[in-house]
Design an enzyme around this catalytic site. Structure first.
Site, short mmCIF file in Angstrom:
data_model
loop_
_atom_site.label_atom_id
_atom_site.label_comp_id
_atom_site.label_asym_id
_atom_site.label_seq_id
_atom_site.Cartn_x
_atom_site.Cartn_y
_atom_site.Cartn_z
N ASP A 452 -78.43 61.62 -28.37
CA ASP A 452 -77.75 62.23 -27.23
C ASP A 452 -78.31 61.59 -25.96
OD1 ASP A 452 -76.24 64.12 -25.76
OD2 ASP A 452 -78.01 65.38 -25.55
N LYS A 623 -61.47 59.51 -10.16
CA LYS A 623 -62.85 59.03 -9.97
C LYS A 623 -63.32 59.16 -8.52
CE LYS A 623 -62.97 55.73 -13.82
NZ LYS A 623 -61.69 56.10 -14.42
N ARG A 671 -76.80 55.24 -10.19
CA ARG A 671 -75.42 55.72 -10.18
C ARG A 671 -74.93 55.64 -8.74
NH1 ARG A 671 -76.08 60.82 -14.26
NH2 ARG A 671 -73.98 61.32 -13.58
N ASN A 862 -74.91 71.46 -28.61
CA ASN A 862 -73.80 70.58 -28.98
C ASN A 862 -74.24 69.46 -29.92
OD1 ASN A 862 -75.30 69.43 -26.78
ND2 ASN A 862 -73.70 67.89 -26.61
#
Length: 1121
Positions: A452, A623, A671, A862
């Site tokens: 993950d 986006k 980012r 999850n």
């Protein structure tokens, strides 16, 4: 890449091949020669052959595999299993899931019976426990064989020796297994009971009542407090928050720690008091339960109003089970319970995991059994099949039963327990817990690691790292300069309160034609950039009420005057929180926000109010996100927008630095977000608002019309800055991934996050090395698009694949075999937007198509399905709770611990168990070889060579401790194993335990058994009793010397085991008068005969081992030297 791998044509050669239609094929942007493409079809072919194509790859695989050989080598078992599964499905008659209408607060009005809202993780119940455990044990050939042999001893004509020599070990093994399973089952029951017993407030006509989680029904109105788990899938009706919305944490459902904004149904939120929910006649129509956690379709209908009130429901009106309320108190109506909830539907049932080593040993025991039967047949044949030969045949089978020693299972289980203890006691990986002690050897055989992202590779803590203005760049070490510029810019406007921050926005008030001609100062540009970042977001500041304060949040905020000490930020994205925290650190603080306005505090303490006119939220398609605000002090209207560089590059004014700087930041693993603005006049905004509202009221193509109006505003925006935010990686993630890659482990990152985020983390964690390219698999929705994109992917070499969950699903539907074969040749794979079920499916695919061992690691609820599906599941106990940790086979506290867990403990566990298993089999084969020699000399009589306690003592107190001490052996030191991870790569080939090594041990056993028996007979004097004494003593000494010959690193416990075994044996010689002649065994004759036989049986093996180590040393010995 893999140019030789064909994509199977959709039609057989006997069928008509459709003509290619170039005009229609051009829609798929085909630029390559048709000859390069193994499969080309017209669109008609794509449409008409859907059903054929869907089943083709699997059908071809089965056609290749099936045949007589397939049937004999295990196909019969698959066919039987398929028939049993089919019968079970028929008996269960699983209820079909349907859409439902749920009346508010009226469970009795439900049209049908729905499942209980109980969590059940237990494998067995009271009635199925013993049958289930025994089935799991006796489905293995080894245990079933021992059971049949033990039962045969109740038949007088087949009885050989004492009953306890056969039944005691079997009962011991079964008892240990039953107790272990019982303890695990009780723990699971207690955990389930704790979860099912949690109390919730249920709203009834008589008021609030307390109800257990397991007693909640469809239609109940449940009140969930802040920080409380949502017990069932509900529709969000009301909240204590005035704005009619709340935040929930979904980390246990989708793995994302971002808070999700949920909106209450407008009709019920507007009701004056809570009790009015029972004064209205209303119901919710919900779609049938399904897997998708990101979508929902339903309607809310109020019947007692005139006309009837209808309100559409979407995912933002839902509260899924296993999520946690993060703000306020919520009231919801339950629509799905128990196994129909999204969280349970996305969780696979736990399976009993069996290690590859156990399966290999099971195959070897079958080979030994075959050898045993052949040996028995040879003995009977040499007898001439006289008399009741079939009885003699079975007696020989029982007589040679020690070829497959029952102590093999005991030793291996005890070894696994020892490995688990060593792992948990390792000070270098504190907090590690072994929850499944049956598969520690799997840690040493892994080829694929599926991990993950959020909370596993990353800490999910965003930190602002860089601000770039085009001509100047600021990093973490120069943030104080920005702070001083902000203080300076707002200090200039303090004396002019009537203008507010007018001077700061003066340049933006000029006309667009003249704006580029004005050379703004650095202070002005920084001021505008920071202000834009502080305004363009969806972050809400929340002030925790102090002890004793029970008022509303807003009143608390007013009383505390925006106190910094107890302010927290809520947002659906951690990136936005990082940006707002950064603006706070440089002096511009977000202190309040509601649906209509937000307030900023300047470094001087002045409060600036901005009215929110419009918000355009972020979507995966656009986006980008935007906001239009009006400053209260000046009346200025400004449109701010931020987004990904690919979306923003075309809508900002021309510049020559954005693309280059985005690339630079991406290479650093940051980012990036591009921030821009546009000043609007009152007339411009009024024109936009009228067109925007008109588009929102459209019945046809509403989405397209709204997007078109917004796009009319997104033109020639003024580029303000480029921001770089770092998602902090877990400690030592980069070196750990490098270590695993060097060990030959391929890493696949499976995440529910966005494609851009996943790609960023893949770069920053060095999952993608600097010299590797990234191939982003384009979104595909049809078979034709998937085919064309796969063709493009085939031509790439040594590149990392990045693919979304939707595209992956399409590829697997039509090209499962081809896709997996191509993906497995990539150095790494990144799958984004994966659902929990998809993660488990990917694990299963790798297991089926590669036959290699897989490991899954994650930290959220999850990830549970993926962890349970993998051959080896590792859970990280972190911020997202303990759900993954509790469901995993191994639990660690940090990702970096996986390096030592695999390279050291996994490697040692596998090599030790391989040596231990082969040595225990050697011990059994050795005594069986002696029995065969003995029977052949004495007229093929089915009489045991050693009886009673000698047989029990041989496999227990005489040799058990030295043989078991092999679990302490190691070929290289832990530091060396971590320094040279390439050593791990050899283990995946399975050379430590193979038919080759097994045959070597068989030859050694035959040689030593023959020498020991013939030697004793050659030195036979007067009594048969002396043969037993000489051969048995030499047998025990040979076994101890063989252990010493096998050991590579001595431990003080190994020496103690050898000494204790010798002491036990020589002491027992004086008490076992039934088997030993005491005067004879105390003579020098006895000593020299035993020494001579032992020397002949062991010395040649020592010489061979020395020569092999000298001329063909193993890799670990080169490092040790």
């Amino acid at each position: 890449m893999a140019d030789g791998i064909p994509l199977y044509p959709v039609r057989k050669s006997s069928r008509r091949t459709p003509r290619c239609n170039p005009a229609k094929l051009s829609r798929f942007s085909i630029d390559d020669d048709l000859d390069e493409m193994p499969l080309m079809m017209s669109e008609e072919g794509f449409e008409n052959e859907e059903s054929d194509y869907q089943s083709l790859p699997r059908a071809r695989l089965h056609q290749r595999n099936r045949g007589v050989g397939w049937f004999l080598l295990g196909g019969w078992r698959r066919l039987c299993g398929s028939c049993c599964d089919c019968l079970a499905r028929t008996c269960r008659r699983r209820k079909e899931l349907k859409a439902r209408s749920v009346w508010l607060g009226c469970p009795e009005k439900c049209e049908e019976k729905y499942p209980r809202n109980a969590i059940k993780n237990q494998k067995y119940n009271v009635f199925t426990f013993m049958p289930g455990v025994f089935y799991q044990q006796f489905k293995f050939f080894l245990n079933l064989y021992f059971l049949v042999v033990a039962l045969s001893q109740f038949v007088p004509s087949l009885k050989i020796g004492y009953l306890y020599t056969y039944w005691a070990p079997l009962v011991f093994v079964l008892s240990v297994t039953v107790v272990r399973e019982a303890v695990d089952e009780v723990r699971r029951y207690q955990r389930d009971k704790e979860m099912n017993g949690q109390l919730y407030s249920k709203l009834t006509k008589r008021g609030k009542v307390q109800v257990k989680s397991s007693d909640i029904q469809v239609g109940d109105l449940i009140i969930v407090e802040k920080n409380q788990r949502i017990p069932a899938d509900m529709i969000f009706l009301r909240t204590s928050e005035k704005n009619g919305s709340c935040f929930i944490r979904t980390d246990q459902l989708d793995g994302e720690t971002d808070w999700k904004l949920k909106v209450a149904v407008g009709c019920t939120q507007r009701l004056p008091v809570l009790g009015d929910l029972f004064s209205i006649r209303a119901y919710v129509h919900a779609q049938k339960p399904q897997l998708d956690i990101h979508s929902f379709e339903g309607n809310f209908t109020r019947e007692d109003s005139d006309p009837q009130l209808h309100e559409s429901l979407s995912i933002e009106n839902t509260l899924w089970a296993s999520t946690v309320v993060a703000s306020g108190t919520v009231i919801g109506v339950v629509i799905y319970t128990g196994k129909e909830t999204r969280s349970v539907l996305n969780t696979s049932s736990a399976q009993n995991k069996v290690g590859l080593l156990d399966l290999e040993l099971n195959r070897l025991t079958k080979a030994l059994f075959l050898a045993q039967v052949v040996l028995a047949i040879v003995m009977v044949a040499l007898q001439g099949f006289v008399g009741t030969w079939f009885r003699n045949l079975f007696r020989f089978v029982v007589l040679f039963s020690y070829i497959i020693p029952i102590s093999l299972r005991v030793n291996l289980d005890m070894g696994k327990t020892a490995y688990a203890w060593m792992i948990m006691k390792d000070e270098n990986i504190p907090g590690t817990v072994v929850r499944t002690s049956t598969i520690p050897e799997e840690l040493g055989r892994l080829v694929y690691l599926l991990t993950d992202k959020t909370g596993t590779l990353t800490q999910n803590e965003m930190i602002f790292k860089r601000l770039h203005l085009g001509t100047v760049s600021y990093g973490t070490d120069t943030m104080d300069e920005i702070q001083s510029h902000i203080i300076q810019s707002y200090a200039q406007v303090v004396p002019q309160p009537s203008n507010g921050v007018a001077s700061g926005t003066t340049p933006s008030r000029k006309s667009q034609a003249s704006a580029p001609k004005v050379r703004k100062s650095v202070v002005s540009r920084i001021h505008e950039a920071v202000k834009a970042i502080a305004l363009c977001h969806n972050v809400t500041p929340v002030y925790e009420s102090r002890a004793g304060v029970n008022g509303e949040t807003e009143s608390a905020e007013a009383d505390q005057d925006f106190d910094d000490d107890n302010r927290a930020y809520q947002a659906s994205s951690p990136d936005e929180v990082a940006l707002v925290r950064w603006t706070e650190s440089v002096g511009l603080t977000l202190v309040n926000r509601d649906l209509a306005s937000l307030q900023l505090r300047t470094p001087a303490g002045q409060i600036l109010t901005f009215h929110i006119l419009q918000i355009f939220p972020f979507t995966s398609e656009s986006k980008r996100m935007g906001i239009i605000v009006r400053e209260e002090a000046t009346g200025d209207i400004t449109f701010y927008m931020k987004g990904a560089d690919v979306a923003m590059a075309s809508i900002v004014q021309y510049n020559d630095w954005l693309e280059e700087e985005c690339g630079n930041m991406a290479r650093e693993g940051l980012r990036t977000l591009v921030v821009a603005k546009k000043s609007l006049s009152e007339e411009q905004y009024q024109d936009f608002e009228s067109r925007y509202n008109q588009a929102k009221l459209s019945i046809h193509d509403r989405t397209l019309k709204v997007a078109a109006v917004v796009e009319s505003l997104e033109r020639e925006l003024e580029l303000l800055c480029l921001t770089g935010v770092e998602d902090q990686l877990q400690a030592d993630v980069r070196p750990t991934l490098e270590l695993l890659r060097n060990a030959g482990i391929k890493i696949w990152m499976l995440t529910g996050d966005k494609l851009e985020t996943a790609t960023c983390i893949a770069k920053s964690s060095h999952l993608v090395s600097r010299n590797q390219d990234i191939h982003v698999f384009k979104p595909v929705s049809t078979r034709g698009e998937a085919h064309l994109e796969l063709n493009a992917f085939r031509r790439k070499h040594d590149c990392v694949l990045v693919i979304s969950g939707d595209s992956l699903e399409v590829c697997l539907r039509y090209y499962e075999h081809e896709f997996v074969e191509l993906a497995c040749q990539c150095p790494a794979v990144v799958c984004c937007r994966c659902s929990p079920t998809q993660k488990a499916q990917i694990v299963t695919l790798l297991q089926q198509h590669t036959a290699n061992r897989t490991c899954a690691i994650g930290d959220g609820g999850n990830d549970v399905s993926m962890i349970q599906a993998a051959d080896c599941g590792i859970g990280i106990e972190g911020k997202e709770g303990k759900q993954a940790s509790l469901a995993a086979d191994f639990s660690i506290t940090q990702f970096k611990h996986i390096g030592r867990l695999l390279m050291v403990h996994g490697r040692n566990s596998y090599k030790r168990s391989a040596a231990l298993g082969q040595f225990v089999m050697h011990r059994g084969m050795l005594i069986s070889a002696m029995q065969a020699v003995f029977s052949s000399i004495f007229y093929f009589a089915s009489v045991p060579l050693y009886q009673g306690f000698l047989m029990v003592g041989y496999s227990t107190i005489y040799t058990m401790f030295p043989v078991f001490s092999l679990v302490l052996d190691q070929d290289v030191k832990p530091e060396m194993a971590l320094l040279y991870p390439e050593l791990y790569k050899d283990l995946t080939k399975g050379r430590s335990l193979s038919f080759k090594t097994f045959l070597i041990w068989v030859l050694i056993s035959i040689y030593q058994g023959g020498i020991l028996m013939y030697g004793a007979l050659v030195l036979f004097e007067s009594e048969f009793l002396h043969v037993v004494a000489i051969s048995f003593t030499a047998l025990v000494l040979t076994e101890l010397l063989m252990v010493a010959l096998t050991i590579r690193t001595w431990h003080w416990l190994m020496v103690l085991a050898q000494v204790l075994s010798l002491v036990f044996y020589f002491c027992s010689l004086f008490f076992l008068n039934e088997y030993f002649d005491l005067p004879f065994i105390t003579t020098w004759v006895f000593l020299w005969k035993v020494s001579a036989i032992t020397l002949v049986s062991c010395l040649p093996l020592y010489i061979l081992k020395y020569l092999k180590r000298k001329f063909s040393p193993p890799s670990y010995s080169k490092l040790s030297s």
